[in-house]
Structures are given as structure tokens and as C-alpha cells.
Write a protein that holds these residues in place. Structure first.
Motif, PDB file in Angstrom:
ATOM      1  N   LEU A  29       0.842  -1.198   0.000  1.00  0.00           N
ATOM      2  CA  LEU A  29       0.000   0.000   0.000  1.00  0.00           C
ATOM      3  C   LEU A  29       0.875   1.246   0.000  1.00  0.00           C
ATOM      4  CD1 LEU A  29      -2.779  -0.893   2.614  1.00  0.00           C
ATOM      5  CD2 LEU A  29      -2.955  -0.920   0.122  1.00  0.00           C
ATOM      6  N   SER A  30       0.436   2.248  -0.732  1.00  0.00           N
ATOM      7  CA  SER A  30       1.171   3.512  -0.751  1.00  0.00           C
ATOM      8  C   SER A  30       1.016   4.216   0.594  1.00  0.00           C
ATOM      9  CB  SER A  30       0.644   4.411  -1.867  1.00  0.00           C
ATOM     10  OG  SER A  30      -0.694   4.814  -1.577  1.00  0.00           O
ATOM     11  N   LEU A  33      -2.515   5.591   1.008  1.00  0.00           N
ATOM     12  CA  LEU A  33      -3.528   4.588   1.336  1.00  0.00           C
ATOM     13  C   LEU A  33      -3.377   4.111   2.778  1.00  0.00           C
ATOM     14  CD1 LEU A  33      -3.737   2.460  -1.944  1.00  0.00           C
ATOM     15  CD2 LEU A  33      -5.226   4.317  -1.167  1.00  0.00           C
ATOM     16  N   HIS A  34      -2.140   3.958   3.233  1.00  0.00           N
ATOM     17  CA  HIS A  34      -1.917   3.589   4.635  1.00  0.00           C
ATOM     18  C   HIS A  34      -2.479   4.670   5.559  1.00  0.00           C
ATOM     19  CE1 HIS A  34       0.108  -0.187   5.226  1.00  0.00           C
ATOM     20  NE2 HIS A  34       0.980   0.060   4.269  1.00  0.00           N
ATOM     21  N   GLU A  66      -9.178   3.236  -5.645  1.00  0.00           N
ATOM     22  CA  GLU A  66      -8.236   3.171  -4.530  1.00  0.00           C
ATOM     23  C   GLU A  66      -8.672   2.130  -3.499  1.00  0.00           C
ATOM     24  OE1 GLU A  66      -6.501   7.680  -4.177  1.00  0.00           O
ATOM     25  OE2 GLU A  66      -8.616   7.370  -3.635  1.00  0.00           O
ATOM     26  N   ASP A  69      -7.675  -1.187  -4.689  1.00  0.00           N
ATOM     27  CA  ASP A  69      -6.247  -1.433  -4.453  1.00  0.00           C
ATOM     28  C   ASP A  69      -6.013  -1.883  -3.010  1.00  0.00           C
ATOM     29  OD1 ASP A  69      -5.618  -0.734  -7.035  1.00  0.00           O
ATOM     30  OD2 ASP A  69      -5.081   1.344  -6.544  1.00  0.00           O
ATOM     31  N   VAL A  70      -6.721  -1.245  -2.072  1.00  0.00           N
ATOM     32  CA  VAL A  70      -6.596  -1.624  -0.665  1.00  0.00           C
ATOM     33  C   VAL A  70      -7.076  -3.057  -0.462  1.00  0.00           C
ATOM     34  CG1 VAL A  70      -7.414  -1.166   1.679  1.00  0.00           C
ATOM     35  CG2 VAL A  70      -6.795   0.740   0.181  1.00  0.00           C
ATOM     36  N   ALA A  73      -4.581  -5.640  -1.787  1.00  0.00           N
ATOM     37  CA  ALA A  73      -3.401  -5.803  -0.935  1.00  0.00           C
ATOM     38  C   ALA A  73      -3.741  -6.572   0.336  1.00  0.00           C
ATOM     39  CB  ALA A  73      -2.822  -4.433  -0.587  1.00  0.00           C
TER      40      ALA A  73
END
Length: 205
Positions: A29-30, A33-34, A66, A69-70, A73
Motif C-alpha cells: 500500500l502507498s 492509502l496507509h 483506490e 487497491d486496498v 493488498a
């Protein structure tokens, strides 16, 4: 045990241990996003995966892409990793030996002893020897693993740990053909924790 979480078209088989993993430790995660996950108040992977995608869009204040994406992951972090039959066979052969209880009939029933990497629950009424069995297992783990400097964490919820009895058991094992080691040196490898609350108990684990 494994269990499934199904929501909003997403079905995942989650390992109970992996699903309790903290979201802050999920790789891939970027930083942004974190930060969004941290600000949402969600702590564990299972907390996030029980929400629908639309709920996460609102909770995380992110765009749909987004959130996906979370989810990708987190799913990769908790999903059990497939292994071939050969890999399973090799890992079993290379794994640690079962921990013998010292009771031949019980060891035979257990396939050689207590399985490493698992949790064994001993249940019985008061006075049946549960504490003595735990002390004997601690002694056996120390003696059998003396060549590798094995250590034991003894979580004593009932304040019933008996150090003198442990040393006595260690001396008995050493005198009956176990490796020539100092029983008191082995006893120094036992870390006894006596938690006063459930929070302290969780911290020990």
C-alpha cells in the motif's frame, strides 16, 4: 481454522491467524492509502474485509479504484498461500519433531507427541495433574532442545508455577540418559510471565 467472508461480490478464504494481522503491517500500500486506513479507525484486516466496497469508499474517503487497491493488498496478505503436495511433504519432514510428553501410551496416541506449531489444550478437573504435565512438557522441551539453546515461555495465569518442581524434573531427565547439561542452567531458559489482566495475557502472546 479457515473461514470465509463474503460481501459485495468478494469472497475470500481467510486464515484466522492472518486475518487478525494489523492493517498497518500490510505490504503493497502507498503511504497515502496507509494514511487513509489509519485515519478510518480500522485496525485489523478482518475489520476491513467485513465491510462492503461502498462502505469502504465512505469509511476510507477514497475513490472506488483506490479502495479496490486496498482490498487487493489486504486479500493477498490474509489469503492462505497454496502449496503443492511435495512442498507439504518436504516441510513436514524438515519440521521440528513432536514434543514427547514422557507418557508412552499418550505419545503413541498423539503420533509421537505434541505437534509443533499448534495449540494443545489440556482440560480436566482440579487435581488431575494439568500443571504437572505442563511442567513436565517444559522440562522435556528444554532437555530435548538443549543442543539448540531452546527456551520456554511459561504463561502462569493461576500463579501455580513451581520452580523447584521444574528443576526436579530436569534433574530426573538428565539422570536418565538425557544430554549432560546443568539442570539449573536449563531452568534459566524458562521465562515465566504472570499476567494480571486479559490485556497483559494478549500482550504475552
Amino acid at each position: 481454522a479457515d473461514f470465509s467472508v463474503i460481501g459485495d461480490g468478494l469472497a475470500l478464504a481467510m486464515n484466522a491467524g492472518r486475518s487478525s494481522r494489523r492493517l498497518a503491517r500490510v505490504p503493497g500500500l502507498s503511504a497515502d492509502l496507509h494514511a487513509a486506513v489509519r485515519q478510518s479507525g480500522l485496525a485489523k484486516c478482518s475489520d476491513l474485509l467485513t465491510l462492503t466496497t461502498l462502505e469502504l469508499v465512505d469509511r476510507l474517503d477514497l475513490y472506488l479504484e483506490e479502495v479496490e487497491d486496498v482490498l487487493e493488498a489486504v486479500a493477498a496478505a490474509v489469503a492462505p498461500q497454496p502449496r503443492t503436495a511435495l512442498q507439504l511433504l518436504q516441510s513436514k519432514a524438515a519440521g521440528p519433531r513432536p514434543l514427547r510428553t514422557g507418557l508412552p501410551a499418550l505419545d503413541a496416541h498423539l503420533g509421537g507427541g505434541l505437534r509443533a506449531g499448534g495449540v494443545t489444550e489440556v482440560v480436566g478437573p482440579a487435581g488431575m495433574g494439568k500443571t504437572q504435565l505442563c511442567l513436565a512438557l517444559a522440562a522435556r522441551a528444554l532437555v530435548d532442545g538443549s543442543g539448540s539453546a531452546a527456551r520456554v515461555l511459561y504463561v502462569d495465569n493461576e500463579r501455580s508455577f513451581q520452580p523447584a518442581r521444574l528443576v526436579q524434573l530436569l534433574r530426573m531427565l538428565v539422570s536418565h540418559g538425557a544430554p549432560a547439561v546443568d539442570p539449573e542452567e536449563l531452568a534459566a531458559r524458562v521465562c515465566v510471565v504472570q499476567p494480571a489482566s486479559w490485556e497483559e495475557y494478549e500482550h504475552c502472546l
